[in-house]
Design an enzyme around this catalytic site. Sequence first.
Site: not given
Lengths: 506, 462
Positions: A72, A151, A175
């Site tokens: 990420k 997210s 997330s």
Amino acid sequence: SLQLNQILNKIKEREVKVEEVVNETLKQIEKCKPLNCFITINDSSSLLEQAKQIDQSDDLTKKLIGIPIGIKDAYCTKNIRTTAASKMLEDFKPIYTATVVQRLIDSGSIMVGKTNMDEFSMGSTSKSSFFGPVINPWSTKSGYERVPGGSSGGSAAAVASYCSYAAIGSDTGGSVRQPAAFCGIVGFKPSYGMLSRFGLIAFASSLDTPGIFTRSVTDTTLVYDSMVGRDFNDSTSIDANENCSNSFDHLELFKSKYKKGSGLKGVKIGIPIEFNVEELSNTMRELWQYGIDLLEQEGAEIVSVSLPHTKYSLATYYIIAPAEASSNLNRYDGIKYGHKVQTKKVLTLNEFYQQSRSEGFGTEVQRRILMGNFCLSRDSFDNYYGKAQKMRMLIKQDYQRIFDSGISFILTPTTPTPPFLISKQSSNPTEEYLNDVYTVPISLAGLPAISLPIKRSFENFEGQSGLPLSLQLISRWRQENNLLNVAWCLEQNANMQQLKLEEIEF
Amino acid sequence: MYRNLNIFRSYSTSWESVIGVEIHAQIKTTTKLFSNAPNSFASLPNTLVSLMDCSYPGSLPSLNTRCVSLAIKTGIALNCKVNKKSYFERKHYFFPDLPSGYQITQQSIPLLINGHLTITMPDYEKTIRIQQIKLEQDSGKTLSDIDRDLSMIDLNRAGTGLMEIVTEPDLSSSNEVAIFIKNVIGILQTVGSCDCNMDQGSLRCDVNVSVKRKGGKDGTRCEIKNLNSIKFITKAIEFEVQRQIKIIEENEIVTQETRFYDASKDITYFLRSKENFVDYKYFFEPDLLPLEISENEINSLKNRLPELPQLKRERFILQYKLNNFEANLLVEDNFYSNFFEQCLGLKRCPTKIANWIINILFRLLPNRRECTLTPFQFCFLFDLYENKKITIDQVKFVIKLIIEGNKEPIEDIVENFNSQSNYQNLNFFCEEVISNYPEQVAKFKSGNINIINFLVGKAVKK
């Protein structure tokens, strides 16, 4: 379309070359470009070079040797652009690598790229990225694209679309678990403190937890084992004892003793009544019951439990998280790094700050900073942040009480709905927050939890059926090994039809 | 003249000054409070900056426990209670030399509270209460005088550990404040937690000053900052007290302000109003655990405390028969109390040594903080003098040489000195020659310069 543990064996047995694996991955990444999973894709020649080095070496003992992994873009990676999906860090190249990422690299894995996400990890759709939204690989039909969740949507989509064998994200209020659910893969969030936050661009410090995306529970144990362990750079990082490390070996032992129909004999599973809200769709309620039945078939005892403060969880979270975020984001002032206002005008210091930050941050980030500032302001502190901290303690105690009474695990849906359309607009900005209702309380309590894809939806949801539906398993703090064992058991019984390569067409 | 008249007036109306002090002392550790960057003065700008110190994305604080130990020792020396569980908090504001946009400090529950220090004034003793001692980060430095259009930021100091020592407003005069600060400095140096170098900024003081009529209600406080020497602190307080008295006597109101002191004009001037208060949005630092200290740890630190200045002073008076004045001076700086005691090794007379240090050494040193003379060298000269082998002027001369940088062994310096410039003997011989050869002297005086060679020859023969 193999799982990580399967390809790992082939690599170690030299049945397949890492170069082949990486080539396949790169091809898939190229094909899936429309999904916008990645903000930065590492240079292919250097990736192939890494692969060749591994193929030529004598030593293939490393835990994740040759496995392509997505990271990420909230994790700092040395000399590789790290943006947190924000204009504020559009061209930012860190001078160091986050601890958990370094451990993955040291385990022999190959970082294929930095995945897309909601800006500064704020959101549950991955729509707020400065680099454009991520598209759920389950819905590639033009005009009917769905959100992958957020997210960490890019990481989830990358794993679901076979662009990597695993990916890491960060879970603050859901997330990792929520996008895993929306993308039909396994999403694991260990206990808070289990995995180091050093190098993770902070959103809400007391909630942020690195998390893992894979296509099977066995894969999860391999990645988790490579990352776990105390990091002295992170003061909130904790030691891993025998209940929360070497999870792969523990799972192998569990598998060896497993007898179908009695895998969970003597295990008490709690079903929280407060999670059964009116708004929960029938699809999800049926899914929940289906999961309960699967567990009962394995000999588990199902118990109804009460977590009375559940209804305050969202409000508590949406005070604490923005408050901490507003503080953590103070450092983005355009002076040391990141976006700076470009102008020939002579500005006052305040104007400089205001303009740099207004230009660098997107709408949702600005919204949360303002919310956070409000909650921490002297006149509001006691009623907002102060109360939220007290409520957080009560929520934690709800779970403590349940686990102390003999319940070993709690089973809930991960999300209130299947993945929805990207084009869906909320009537007000906080409506999106309702997506987190099942994941947030667990974040507040700092407990380990895993989201497992159970089955595909039968009913039509916003024009599509066959969408992935997932359930969430939660355990007591620092019981990751047991949680993963039970998760594997549920996974075996559910036998989810994963997204096939052929289904991903553009 | 104007000032003196005011003092006269203020005595007649019985004004009282109410003063509180906030001391920021940099903790003497090799690395900073939450990062492992070196803690050192005078390095090239921005060379002592870790990820944490420039608030790099993803960086996290890691507590330097030595800072905690030194702070606790300091607190115990100041009779404080240790809070076994204290918390770090974030104090938010935006400024270029504060990279995170917040300072990690302690606010609601600091490490040490409720201490006191008794100061000895000429005619009385007074106990000053210490409200709290907290641990916090120092900020970086903003330098506006290097470039006309730019402010330069140096983050070397950012993140250095500070002890903030806050007193109750128990001080009543600039003299009391001076003595108090000197005492605190003595303690900090003895404990070893700070080198108290006000010139370099390792010790900084702010004072809060208000005035009130005797028996009247409390006045409005003004804070004075930017005081980097004890002399300036006393002068600033004196000016401020007069300023406030004058305002009140003219039936005006003293407004709550932050003021700076201008040494060149000997005035305090307005910097900013305290009425528009800043909301620092304090909350507990989530990246750090609560600071927990056990009873055992506290006792262990207490036992490792060296002899504190108060006790040392009393011992010097008792053991060495020094008077108050001498004891105070020697105890003020750890370096000199050690120096003194080292000189006493060979049964040298303590009062004589004390006298030498105070009246000879101190007077010869341009800066008392920098003394290159060693006790051995000092005693060498002392012993020579006691054995009448050297005069006091010669002693001062040699000390000066060493202070100015002469690195030769002291035995050599004294020997060269004796053989080359034996003033007294030379003087004596010359006088003898002059009295023995009056005609030659007369000739010299009337213009025969060369006759000096004859006289010199005679002197050398001697």
